[in-house]
Design an enzyme around this catalytic site. Structure first.
Site, PDB file in Angstrom:
ATOM      1  N   SER A   1       0.475  41.004 -47.935  1.00 10.15           N
ATOM      2  CA  SER A   1      -0.002  41.769 -49.082  1.00 10.15           C
ATOM      3  C   SER A   1       0.671  43.136 -49.170  1.00 10.15           C
ATOM      4  CB  SER A   1      -1.519  41.956 -48.988  1.00 10.15           C
ATOM      5  OG  SER A   1      -1.882  42.514 -47.747  1.00 10.15           O
TER       6      SER A   1
ATOM      7  N   HIS B   1       2.404  36.088 -52.426  1.00 13.81           N
ATOM      8  CA  HIS B   1       1.118  36.702 -52.127  1.00 13.81           C
ATOM      9  C   HIS B   1       0.022  36.138 -53.020  1.00 13.81           C
ATOM     10  CE1 HIS B   1      -1.610  40.473 -52.312  1.00 13.81           C
ATOM     11  NE2 HIS B   1      -2.016  39.642 -51.377  1.00 13.81           N
TER      12      HIS B   1
ATOM     13  N   GLU C   1       1.560  36.917 -56.603  1.00 13.30           N
ATOM     14  CA  GLU C   1       2.670  37.881 -56.647  1.00 13.30           C
ATOM     15  C   GLU C   1       3.849  37.270 -55.903  1.00 13.30           C
ATOM     16  OE1 GLU C   1       1.415  42.504 -56.516  1.00 13.30           O
ATOM     17  OE2 GLU C   1       0.887  41.383 -54.730  1.00 13.30           O
TER      18      GLU C   1
ATOM     19  N   ASN D   1      -1.819  45.709 -54.557  1.00 11.68           N
ATOM     20  CA  ASN D   1      -2.386  46.582 -53.527  1.00 11.68           C
ATOM     21  C   ASN D   1      -1.910  48.024 -53.637  1.00 11.68           C
ATOM     22  OD1 ASN D   1      -4.233  44.984 -52.065  1.00 11.68           O
ATOM     23  ND2 ASN D   1      -2.527  43.845 -51.185  1.00 11.68           N
TER      24      ASN D   1
END
Length: 293
Positions: free
Chosen positions: A120, A141, A153, A191
């Site tokens: 992540s 991800h 992602e 994130n």
């Protein structure tokens, strides 16, 4: 390579088991690997229960669910991945541990195989340096829980080839996911934006701005989010949030990513969230109480 008839998944936790479930439902033979045999047994039961829920809600046919279960293989032997077309790792968020795994996989899997990381926040370019196939290393991800969340992602490393990127994107779409693409910067898209919000929520709690309940209610009702940031942090795992913030701070150098002392304290105390029964909130209370958190 682009057909992905055999998919390896490493790590039988919630993320790994969810990815394995997606791959099996999509029609691939799947090898879910974990050195912990108990984790494999837990994952097997979890996947079975998850598929049954999809079937009971008419979101999946019984035939597709049963075929998916038959495609799943559970193993602790990394050699079982030697014929995989792609291996997706979903292990601890630690660069050194991931690099060691990628170096081992590079020697075992066939030359055409893609090595994908569910990281992540960690640099795909740096992970790729542990292999002799950097053009076939990519970030994939998934959001938690993978069978439900619609986003994946995809992150290209410096040497990731167009062929690897295109094949991985098609695989994510085959899983029924919407794909967003990020350059290989710390935290990628989700994130990099999410973790500062969670960190700021901890600062608000740490400095007494409001109670945890009011912080979460404010963000849920004021910004139309399904979960408040503190509740979400518990769901993700406070230890994972802390690890990502450290990667963001080291990679981007901005003080806004320095973890809140309260978050650090909670992790030091073992209060890492739902998976331990206590984090910002206490999930060890009676079911009626816990349901209101």
């Amino acid at each position: 390579m682009s057909e992905f008839k055999v998919i390896g998944v490493i790590g039988a936790g919630q993320m790994g088991s969810g990815i394995a479930q997606l791959a099996a439902v999509a029609g691939s033979d799947v090898y879910l690997l974990d050195k912990d045999t108990q984790a494999l047994q837990t994952a097997k039961a979890s996947i079975s229960n998850s598929l049954q829920r999809f079937i009971s809600k008419s979101q999946l046919s019984k035939e597709v669910g049963m075929k998916a279960l038959a495609r799943l293989n559970y193993t602790s032997n990394v050699e079982d991945l030697r014929f995989a077309d792609i291996v997706i790792e979903a292990i601890v968020e630690n660069e050194d541990v991931k690099k060691k795994l990628f170096a081992e996989l590079d020697k075992i899997v066939k030359g055409s195989a893609i090595l994908a990381s569910n990281t992540s926040s960690i640099s795909i370019t740096r992970l790729a340096t542990a292999t002799k196939r950097p053009q076939q290393v990519i970030g994939m991800h998934f959001m938690n829980p993978p069978p439900i969340m619609k986003l994946v992602e995809i992150i290209r490393g410096a040497d990731t080839s167009d062929e690897t990127f295109d094949a991985t994107k098609r695989l994510a779409q085959r899983f029924g996911k919407t794909v967003v693409c990020s350059k290989d910067y710390s935290g990628f898209i989700v994130n990099r934006i999410l973790m500062p919000m969670i960190n700021e929520a901890f600062h608000a709690l740490y400095t007494g701005v409001a109670t945890k309940e009011d912080i979460d209610a404010g963000m849920k009702l004021g910004t139309n989010q399904p979960m408040g940031p503190l509740e979400l942090a518990d769901f993700i795992g406070l230890d994972i949030c802390l690890s990502i913030l450290k990667v963001l701070h080291a990679g981007l150098g901005d003080a806004k990513y320095v973890p809140c002392p309260l978050l650090v304290q909670y992790v030091d105390a073992g209060r890492v969230g739902r998976k331990r029964g206590i984090g910002v909130y206490n999930y060890l209370k009676s079911p009626k109480q816990a349901s209101r958190l």
